[in-house]
Design an enzyme around this catalytic site. Structure first.
Site, PDB file in Angstrom:
ATOM      1  N   ASP A   1      -4.478   3.584  -2.017  1.00  0.00           N
ATOM      2  CA  ASP A   1      -5.754   3.863  -1.400  1.00  0.00           C
ATOM      3  C   ASP A   1      -6.355   5.194  -0.776  1.00  0.00           C
ATOM      4  O   ASP A   1      -5.568   6.382  -1.154  1.00  0.00           O
ATOM      5  CB  ASP A   1      -5.013   3.608   0.511  1.00  0.00           C
TER       6      ASP A   1
ATOM      7  N   MET B   1      -9.472   8.029  -0.383  1.00  0.00           N
ATOM      8  CA  MET B   1      -9.707   8.384   0.974  1.00  0.00           C
ATOM      9  C   MET B   1     -10.288   9.828   0.724  1.00  0.00           C
ATOM     10  O   MET B   1      -9.586  10.894  -0.020  1.00  0.00           O
ATOM     11  CB  MET B   1      -9.121   8.389   2.285  1.00  0.00           C
TER      12      MET B   1
ATOM     13  N   ASP C   1      -6.636  -6.452   4.459  1.00  0.00           N
ATOM     14  CA  ASP C   1      -5.793  -4.820   4.762  1.00  0.00           C
ATOM     15  C   ASP C   1      -5.926  -4.184   6.370  1.00  0.00           C
ATOM     16  O   ASP C   1      -6.879  -3.964   6.326  1.00  0.00           O
ATOM     17  CB  ASP C   1      -6.377  -3.688   3.713  1.00  0.00           C
ATOM     18  N   GLY C   2      -5.058  -4.471   5.769  1.00  0.00           N
ATOM     19  CA  GLY C   2      -4.480  -3.295   7.460  1.00  0.00           C
ATOM     20  C   GLY C   2      -3.783  -4.535   8.170  1.00  0.00           C
ATOM     21  O   GLY C   2      -4.389  -5.578   8.697  1.00  0.00           O
ATOM     22  N   GLY C   3      -3.190  -3.807   9.175  1.00  0.00           N
ATOM     23  CA  GLY C   3      -2.006  -5.037  10.305  1.00  0.00           C
ATOM     24  C   GLY C   3      -1.333  -5.767  10.295  1.00  0.00           C
ATOM     25  O   GLY C   3      -0.950  -6.366  10.547  1.00  0.00           O
TER      26      GLY C   3
ATOM     27  N   MET D   1     -12.216   4.411  -0.584  1.00  0.00           N
ATOM     28  CA  MET D   1     -12.869   4.585   1.124  1.00  0.00           C
ATOM     29  C   MET D   1     -13.819   5.606   0.105  1.00  0.00           C
ATOM     30  O   MET D   1     -13.254   6.635   1.051  1.00  0.00           O
ATOM     31  CB  MET D   1     -11.567   4.805   1.590  1.00  0.00           C
TER      32      MET D   1
ATOM     33  N   GLY E   1      -8.762   4.103   7.369  1.00  0.00           N
ATOM     34  CA  GLY E   1      -8.906   5.300   7.744  1.00  0.00           C
ATOM     35  C   GLY E   1      -7.164   5.984   7.790  1.00  0.00           C
ATOM     36  O   GLY E   1      -6.538   6.519   7.249  1.00  0.00           O
TER      37      GLY E   1
ATOM     38  N   SER F   1       0.876  -1.199   0.083  1.00  0.00           N
ATOM     39  CA  SER F   1      -0.229   0.184   0.074  1.00  0.00           C
ATOM     40  C   SER F   1       0.357   1.346   0.036  1.00  0.00           C
ATOM     41  O   SER F   1       1.518   1.811   1.104  1.00  0.00           O
ATOM     42  CB  SER F   1      -1.383  -0.019   1.478  1.00  0.00           C
TER      43      SER F   1
ATOM     44  N   GLY G   1       1.132  -2.099   3.682  1.00  0.00           N
ATOM     45  CA  GLY G   1       1.968  -1.019   3.703  1.00  0.00           C
ATOM     46  C   GLY G   1       3.097  -0.923   4.614  1.00  0.00           C
ATOM     47  O   GLY G   1       4.202  -0.728   4.429  1.00  0.00           O
ATOM     48  N   SER G   2       2.218  -0.509   5.630  1.00  0.00           N
ATOM     49  CA  SER G   2       3.914   0.095   6.849  1.00  0.00           C
ATOM     50  C   SER G   2       4.784  -1.279   7.292  1.00  0.00           C
ATOM     51  O   SER G   2       6.391  -0.854   7.135  1.00  0.00           O
ATOM     52  CB  SER G   2       3.303   0.472   8.645  1.00  0.00           C
TER      53      SER G   2
ATOM     54  N   HIS H   1      -8.302   0.906  -4.052  1.00  0.00           N
ATOM     55  CA  HIS H   1      -8.833   0.990  -3.008  1.00  0.00           C
ATOM     56  C   HIS H   1     -10.269   1.721  -2.854  1.00  0.00           C
ATOM     57  O   HIS H   1      -9.428   3.193  -1.886  1.00  0.00           O
ATOM     58  CB  HIS H   1      -8.416   0.660  -1.121  1.00  0.00           C
TER      59      HIS H   1
ATOM     60  N   MET I   1     -11.472  -6.054   5.693  1.00  0.00           N
ATOM     61  CA  MET I   1     -10.422  -4.586   6.018  1.00  0.00           C
ATOM     62  C   MET I   1     -10.301  -5.877   7.551  1.00  0.00           C
ATOM     63  O   MET I   1     -11.867  -5.910   8.022  1.00  0.00           O
ATOM     64  CB  MET I   1     -11.659  -4.012   6.249  1.00  0.00           C
TER      65      MET I   1
ATOM     66  N   HIS J   1      -1.335  -1.528  -4.649  1.00  0.00           N
ATOM     67  CA  HIS J   1      -2.333  -0.974  -3.361  1.00  0.00           C
ATOM     68  C   HIS J   1      -3.019   0.244  -3.543  1.00  0.00           C
ATOM     69  O   HIS J   1      -1.592   0.930  -2.515  1.00  0.00           O
ATOM     70  CB  HIS J   1      -2.852  -1.941  -2.240  1.00  0.00           C
TER      71      HIS J   1
HETATM   72  C1  DX5 Z   1      -6.818   1.304   5.645  1.00  0.00           C
HETATM   73  C2  DX5 Z   1      -5.773   1.643   3.719  1.00  0.00           C
HETATM   74  C3  DX5 Z   1      -4.546   0.241   4.308  1.00  0.00           C
HETATM   75  C4  DX5 Z   1      -3.738   0.306   5.284  1.00  0.00           C
HETATM   76  C5  DX5 Z   1      -2.802  -0.453   5.033  1.00  0.00           C
HETATM   77  O1  DX5 Z   1      -7.187   2.091   5.584  1.00  0.00           O
HETATM   78  O2  DX5 Z   1      -6.840   0.747   3.295  1.00  0.00           O
HETATM   79  O3  DX5 Z   1      -4.140  -0.678   3.374  1.00  0.00           O
HETATM   80  O4  DX5 Z   1      -2.711   1.531   4.331  1.00  0.00           O
HETATM   81  O5  DX5 Z   1      -1.731  -0.251   6.075  1.00  0.00           O
HETATM   82  P1  DX5 Z   1      -0.606  -0.995   7.021  1.00  0.00           P
HETATM   83  O6  DX5 Z   1      -0.915  -2.304   6.101  1.00  0.00           O
HETATM   84  O7  DX5 Z   1      -0.067  -0.126   7.847  1.00  0.00           O
HETATM   85  O8  DX5 Z   1      -2.036  -1.274   7.911  1.00  0.00           O
HETATM   86 ZN    ZN Z   2      -6.764  -0.292   1.801  1.00  0.00          ZN
END
Ligand code: DX5
Ligand code: ZN
Length: 220
Positions: A34, A36, A174-176, A67, A141, A7, A196-197, A65, A136, A32
């Protein structure tokens, strides 16, 4: 085969081109993006212009993605910018089938995103028409949030349902996602992992991508 989708929300935007080239050469399977809007989620990120710029510099599929509220209004610009897969949140629309059809109209892969606290009965009757479901495992966010293991049974149940129907639908999470949480989602049936991170904040992108892809079961 497990696919990894970094991401770019966690990438260094002052060097976005280099970051994309780097994850590409380190084994990423897609990019990916994101999106928003400050309405559906309390954060504002990027739009079709960024997708268009990415398309010029990578051959990897672009996994967008959305959002955002009213995603149906923005399918065309995202499709024309070069998105390959477009996910929207069913929570954000009245008529998901209309949005699926709009995405297909442009020859793109439609995907449904599901918040951690949303149940999945609304996917009934839609699974035949989509290419992917995005579960998710944090509330959308922000990057860098903690993985929510309570989503795992939902992924497992969905995987069992599509297998029973003989449907080939990608299951993205997606997420964590990191090397510790990845094995749990893979075991539940996910085959596309967004991170992502865990990737962009690591020193070695290749090692982090491979450790997520080949994660071994651990307690979360
Ligand atoms: C959250 C996004 C994710 C997020 C993933 O709203 O949809 O794609 O950036 O980041 P990590 O992998 O750090 O949770
Ligand atoms: Zn995402």
């Amino acid at each position: 085969m497990i696919k990894i989708a970094p991401s770019i929300l966690s990438a260094d935007f002052s060097r976005l081109g280099e970051e994309i080239a780097k994850v590409g050469s380190c084994g990423a399977d897609m990019v990916h993006v994101d999106v928003m809007d400050g309405h559906f989620v309390p954060n504002i990120t990027m739009g079709p212009l960024v997708v268009k710029a990415l398309k010029k510099i990578t051959k990897l599929p672009i996994d967008v993605h959305l959002m955002i509220t009213d995603p149906e209004k923005y399918i065309r610009p995202f499709a024309e910018a070069g998105s390959d897969i477009i996910s929207f949140h069913a929570e954000a629309v009245k008529d998901p089938m209309a949005v699926i059809n709009e995405i297909k109209k442009y020859g793109k892969v439609p995907a449904l995103a599901v918040n951690p606290d949303s149940d999945i009965p609304w996917t009934a009757g839609l699974t035949e028409h989509i290419g992917m479901v995005l579960f998710m495992t944090v509330f959308p966010g922000f990057e860098g949030q903690k993985f929510m293991p309570q989503v795992l049974p939902k992924i497992k149940k969905f995987k069992e349902e599509i297998d029973k129907k003989g449907l080939k639908i990608d299951i993205e999470v997606d997420g964590g996602i990191n090397e510790k949480t990845a094995a749990n989602v893979i075991e539940a049936g996910a085959n596309v992992l967004v991170a992502g991170s865990a990737i962009f904040y690591s020193k070695d992108y290749k090692a982090s991508i491979e450790s997520i892809r080949n994660a071994k079961k651990q307690a979360v």
